[in-house]
Design an enzyme around this catalytic site. Structure first.
Site, PDB file in Angstrom:
ATOM      1  N   ASP A 173     -12.973   2.190   5.429  1.00  0.00           N
ATOM      2  CA  ASP A 173     -11.848   2.480   4.548  1.00  0.00           C
ATOM      3  C   ASP A 173     -11.013   3.104   4.955  1.00  0.00           C
ATOM      4  O   ASP A 173      -9.687   3.125   4.537  1.00  0.00           O
ATOM      5  CB  ASP A 173     -12.344   3.125   3.196  1.00  0.00           C
ATOM      6  N   ASP A 204      -4.244  -4.867  -5.241  1.00  0.00           N
ATOM      7  CA  ASP A 204      -3.448  -3.470  -5.355  1.00  0.00           C
ATOM      8  C   ASP A 204      -1.982  -3.824  -5.548  1.00  0.00           C
ATOM      9  O   ASP A 204      -1.242  -2.966  -6.098  1.00  0.00           O
ATOM     10  CB  ASP A 204      -3.487  -2.635  -4.171  1.00  0.00           C
ATOM     11  N   ASP A 263       0.681  -1.086   0.236  1.00  0.00           N
ATOM     12  CA  ASP A 263       0.088  -0.085   0.007  1.00  0.00           C
ATOM     13  C   ASP A 263       0.700   1.304   0.026  1.00  0.00           C
ATOM     14  O   ASP A 263       0.264   2.357   0.422  1.00  0.00           O
ATOM     15  CB  ASP A 263      -1.138  -0.017   1.146  1.00  0.00           C
TER      16      ASP A 263
END
Length: 349
Positions: free
Chosen positions: A323, A172, A134
């Site tokens: 989130d 991701d 991330d």
């Protein structure tokens, strides 16, 4: 409990367009609430029906009767908030993915897959532990290095054993190679780790693996097909799209089909957990992915998609988990009851 790690969850989205991601610790729903047991409650009332399994022909995936949404239903029932309990049941009664944490991966996957097997269902798992995860955002972290990651994946595979499991691999991880978010010195290793993870997981006789491939709002399939090939898509069962995102199913199908045509006709799965009202388009575009208001639950999980290339609609993102600490929400991955209520309320039915 079926797994020893209770903090599974991931953010969503499209900053650039990017996906925010999260794992976080478990949160108490209401003090003293529990979903265990049957019959009358302590006040003499009748407890609501327990959370059961969906019809196998429609959704062969396991519903966790002790998940966060199920516990929230119990808490609302115990508090006499029957309307809220009914809303959260829309989430609790659907199979959602179990995100495998960094600690005790073998015990976690063994627990989930054994529980699923006992219910004659398939486990739905997400692996999200790639090193340098991330890009330092909400869910930064991951395994300490490549060797630690390989060992972690090996333990995941051992925990699955010969039981049926569908694995969504590293949301991701591929995209952040393409968009430049992950520093260049880590690229070759990441491609190798993703390819190796697919090969290791596919040694398990009843495991399906879908490598994450972004969403309909993130660049184009032309930017992704070569990275997918380098990451080992040929050995995977397919790829996943719209994980933790909000793009409509029709747009996700179109995106997936165009990408599939470039990677040998591989099938794909779509995350429909929160795409009922499409993406949020107001406010700061860089934060439209983070707890956007007015969103709704999407199509229920099913393998009956009406399209041979679309293997399933899945709830990969766990509806009701934050989130990130934006728009009044708790930290990423924590249970966010008010948001869960809004998702359910806005979905109608």
């Amino acid at each position: 409990m079926y797994g020893s790690y209770s903090g599974r969850g991931r953010g969503a989205g499209t900053g650039r367009v990017r996906a925010g991601v999260a794992t976080a610790g478990a949160v108490l729903l209401l003090a003293g609430c529990s979903s265990d047991g049957d019959g009358d409650d302590a006040d003499g009332g009748t407890k609501a029906a327990p959370i059961g399994q969906r019809p196998k022909a429609e959704a062969p995936y396991w519903v966790n009767p002790e998940g966060r949404a199920a516990r929230q239903v119990a808490a609302y029932d115990n508090a006499g908030a029957t309307e809220n309990a009914a809303l959260i049941r829309k989430i609790a009664e659907q199979p959602v993915a179990e995100w495998i944490g960094p600690d005790t991966p073998e015990a976690q996957t063994k627990g989930f897959t054994e529980a699923a097997k006992k219910a004659d269902r398939d486990a739905l798992l997400v692996l999200y532990n790639i090193p340098h995860r991330d890009c330092g955002q909400f869910s930064k972290g991951g395994a300490s290095d490549g060797n630690a990651y390989r060992a972690w994946v090996d333990q995941v595979a051992k925990g699955i054993g010969d039981r049926r499991a569908t694995v969504i691999l590293e949301p991701d991880a591929l995209l952040h190679l393409v968009d430049g978010c992950t520093p260049g010195q880590f690229h070759e290793e990441r491609y190798d780790l993703l390819k190796g993870a697919i090969q290791r997981l596919k040694q398990q006789p009843a495991t399906s693996v879908y490598l994450d491939a972004g969403n309909a709002g993130w660049q184009t399939p032309d930017a992704l097909f070569e990275p997918l090939q380098r990451a080992g898509i040929a050995d995977a069962d397919g790829f996943s799209v719209n994980v933790s995102n909000f793009y409509p199913t029709a747009a996700s199908k179109d995106f997936g089909k165009r990408l599939s045509a470039k990677v040998g006709g591989k099938p794909f799965v779509i995350d429909t957990s929160r795409n009922g009202n499409g993406p949020y388009t107001q406010g700061d575009p860089s934060e439209n992915w983070c707890n956007p208001p007015g969103r709704a639950l999407g199509e229920q999980p099913t393998t009956k998609t009406g399209d041979p290339l679309v293997k399933a609609f899945l709830w990969i993102k766990r509806p009701g988990e934050s989130d990130g600490d934006c728009k009044g929400g708790p930290k990423a991955g924590d249970w966010y009851a008010n948001y869960a209520l809004d998702l359910a309320r806005n979905s109608g039915g």
